[in-house]
Scaffold this active site. Structure first.
Site, PDB file in Angstrom:
ATOM      1  N   LYS A  36      36.604  45.004  35.302  1.00 44.21           N
ATOM      2  CA  LYS A  36      35.343  44.636  35.956  1.00 44.21           C
ATOM      3  C   LYS A  36      34.179  45.150  35.116  1.00 44.21           C
ATOM      4  O   LYS A  36      34.349  45.937  34.191  1.00 44.21           O
ATOM      5  CB  LYS A  36      35.239  45.250  37.360  1.00 44.21           C
ATOM      6  CG  LYS A  36      36.369  44.913  38.308  1.00 44.21           C
ATOM      7  CD  LYS A  36      36.364  43.488  38.753  1.00 44.21           C
ATOM      8  CE  LYS A  36      37.544  43.211  39.670  1.00 44.21           C
ATOM      9  NZ  LYS A  36      37.995  41.843  39.598  1.00 44.21           N
TER      10      LYS A  36
ATOM     11  N   SER B 266      38.517  36.478  37.697  1.00 49.32           N
ATOM     12  CA  SER B 266      37.451  37.304  38.268  1.00 49.32           C
ATOM     13  C   SER B 266      36.340  37.655  37.283  1.00 49.32           C
ATOM     14  O   SER B 266      35.273  38.077  37.700  1.00 49.32           O
ATOM     15  CB  SER B 266      38.023  38.592  38.867  1.00 49.32           C
ATOM     16  OG  SER B 266      38.434  39.480  37.854  1.00 49.32           O
TER      17      SER B 266
END
Length: 190
Positions: free
Chosen positions: A102, A52
């Protein structure tokens, strides 16, 4: 009865050995306490379990996550943060102790949207030279609430992020990814 000289020598040797063991046990206890305190309050190692964050971070990368700076200031746009999953992800079956990583895209009060392959922050397109490819799905403008953040993976089209589960509460932030220590050919600050 007078103890034999060899018995005295054996007793001294035994006492010396016992003191050596005591010192070693004390050193081990101190080392374990320091390791616990450092990992709990200062920094800890983490690994990247998914794609990701490509191309910035690869699956299997090992990072140092520092935990001190966010006690003095909030995360800022562009920071790569590690966090505990918010309530929505926990409702979807992710365990509370599973860490996510993230990039912070929006801070409290800012408006985030995605259109025409670009992420917009307060109506202005973000310059994102770190992403794998432009996002392929639009996202309607949302205002980031107080004490929360909007986060996205750098691999925009393969990231389980705020677009799908909402905002990240500040209380869930563990720390900031600062240094990659593995693999050795990519060692360095992030």
């Amino acid at each position: 009865m007078i103890p034999h000289e060899s018995d005295v020598e054996k007793e001294r040797a035994s006492l010396k050995l016992w003191r050596s063991w005591q010192e070693n046990l004390i050193l081990i206890a101190i080392a374990l306490c320091l390791a616990f305190l450092i990992r709990t309050f200062i920094a800890e190692p983490r690994y990247i379990p998914s794609d990701s964050m490509l191309p910035t971070l690869h699956t299997g990368d090992r990072l140092v996550v520092e935990k001190i700076s966010y006690h003095f200031h909030p995360p800022i746009t562009g920071d790569i943060i590690v966090f505990q999953p918010p309530a929505e992800l926990q409702r979807r079956g992710y365990p509370k102790d599973q860490a996510f990583i993230k990039r912070v895209i929006g801070q409290p009060g800012e408006v985030i949207s995605v259109a025409s392959g670009k992420v917009y922050l307060n109506g202005q397109p973000l310059a994102e030279d770190y992403i794998a490819e432009p996002p392929n799905q639009p996202y309607q403008p949302v205002k980031v609430p107080e004490d929360e953040f909007f986060v996205m993976g750098d691999n925009r089209n393969d990231s389980n992020d705020s677009r799908y589960w909402g905002f990240l509460p500040r209380k869930n932030v563990i720390g900031r990814a600062t240094f990659r220590f593995w693999p050795l050919d990519r060692i360095g600050f992030i």
